[in-house]
Design an enzyme around this catalytic site. Sequence first.
Site, short mmCIF file in Angstrom:
data_model
loop_
_atom_site.label_atom_id
_atom_site.label_comp_id
_atom_site.label_asym_id
_atom_site.label_seq_id
_atom_site.Cartn_x
_atom_site.Cartn_y
_atom_site.Cartn_z
N THR A 131 0.89 -1.26 0.10
CA THR A 131 -0.14 0.14 0.22
C THR A 131 0.86 1.39 -0.08
OG1 THR A 131 -0.22 -0.21 2.29
CG2 THR A 131 -1.99 -0.91 1.26
N CYS A 170 17.82 5.13 -3.60
CA CYS A 170 17.38 5.59 -5.05
C CYS A 170 18.30 6.50 -5.64
CB CYS A 170 16.09 6.29 -4.66
SG CYS A 170 15.46 7.31 -3.34
N SER A 199 -4.18 -1.92 7.00
CA SER A 199 -4.77 -2.11 5.47
C SER A 199 -5.26 -3.45 5.37
CB SER A 199 -3.47 -1.85 4.63
OG SER A 199 -2.87 -0.69 4.86
N ASN A 209 12.17 8.62 -8.71
CA ASN A 209 12.75 7.92 -7.31
C ASN A 209 11.92 6.59 -7.23
OD1 ASN A 209 11.28 10.35 -6.95
ND2 ASN A 209 11.00 9.18 -4.94
N HIS A 237 14.16 12.65 -8.26
CA HIS A 237 15.24 13.17 -7.60
C HIS A 237 16.34 13.89 -8.70
CE1 HIS A 237 14.09 11.13 -4.19
NE2 HIS A 237 14.86 10.44 -4.12
N ALA A 288 4.28 4.17 -1.11
CA ALA A 288 4.42 4.84 -2.39
C ALA A 288 5.18 4.01 -3.44
CB ALA A 288 5.36 6.08 -2.02
N GLN A 333 16.29 16.08 -3.33
CA GLN A 333 15.42 14.79 -3.46
C GLN A 333 13.96 15.10 -3.22
OE1 GLN A 333 19.16 12.55 -1.53
NE2 GLN A 333 17.22 11.25 -1.45
N ARG A 354 16.45 17.54 0.82
CA ARG A 354 15.10 17.34 0.42
C ARG A 354 14.54 18.55 -0.24
NH1 ARG A 354 13.45 12.45 -0.03
NH2 ARG A 354 13.61 11.72 2.11
N SER A 368 8.28 11.99 -2.02
CA SER A 368 7.89 10.75 -2.22
C SER A 368 9.06 9.75 -1.64
CB SER A 368 7.48 10.31 -3.70
OG SER A 368 8.53 10.50 -4.64
#
Length: 353
Positions: free
Chosen positions: A12, A129, A41, A327, A253, A14, A156, A246, A159
């Site tokens: 569930t 990533c 979930s 990413n 990214h 990203a 970055q 970030r 997400s």
Amino acid sequence: MKEYVIAILGATGAVGQRLITELAQSKIPVKKIKLLASKRSAGKKLKFKNQEIIVEETTPDSFNDVDLVLSSPGGAISKKFLPEAVKRGAVCVDNSSAFRMEEDVPLIIPGVNDAQLSHHHGIIANPNCSTIQMVAALYPIFKRWGISQIVVSTYQAVSGAGKAAWDEMLDQAKAHLNHQKATANILPTATDRKHYSLAFNLLPQIDVFEKDGYTHEEWKMIHETKKILFNDQNSNCIKVTATCVRVPVEIGHGETVYFIVKNKTATVQDIQEEIKQTPGLILQDDPQNQIYPQPLIAAGNRETFIGRIRADQENLGAFHMWVVADNLLRGAASNTVDIAKCLIRDHLVRVPK
Ligand code: A2P
């Protein structure tokens, strides 16, 4: 043809959602798919191809009869469940940093070092990533001219911090635009004490700080690069240093990569040519026409986009480039599914005794 029972752990999340679509779009023969997440979930329905699949709460026995686990639930959950999955005979490809530095865990970018897969003991790690897109972009240059040093700064997308952090930034943006106070409970990193708004801001902290002042994300980029290129996380065959930031971008990214080649005959044109000829890399480097990679354009693609290649005018053999990739795909789900394809190709979907 053998068909595989595949579990997606963290389905569930990203990256988990992209693992489902990447697997569906691949030619991997799937006998059965299990979608695993937390108790929260359980019972939710998600689609795999045209089938509705009910998400299950993860327990050790979820992995009975599973051949392959594609995993992205975060380090602590990977640590808890993947050894249980391996005990039950499943081979696991994990996106978290939980196992990356363990000696018997190959850290793989297909096309760069998939030959290392043959040494696996049940768990294979997907690199961070930011490391994946940087090493993928540098690899053809490294192969032809050698590289002695890399200095990288990252930009970055949120997400990469997971779905909850992504939602938090969107809420902060809405609050700012409505002249309300933005709340921050997760970013820059859920496990640290202080939290800041990322919307309309920049946070020079990804993951927690190490004693030497580097963040753990920066540490990962340094040591993962050495492990991928030289099979030794502390190799002194290459110098690597990183600053990770970030930025309030949703997906994709960006990285400025400064590198010094060993064979100083390399030119910008030669490097552009190598990149053009490498599958999975796309050159977008035409400053006269303002063509360069951008996260909004890269998002949704599996390739790594490269532009702004320039020679350092004061240091022979040193170059700059700008590297952008999705990413969640290039840096996570696509790399994981590509590792699974290599495992199947090489008959390695089995846990060695
Ligand atoms: P859930 O949605 O039920 O919390 P992200 O990286 O986007 O934050 O996603 C993390 C993923 O890991 C989600 O699918 C999340 O499921 C899953 N997860 C979190 N805690 C657990 C747990 N205790 N057991 C299994 N999966 C978990």
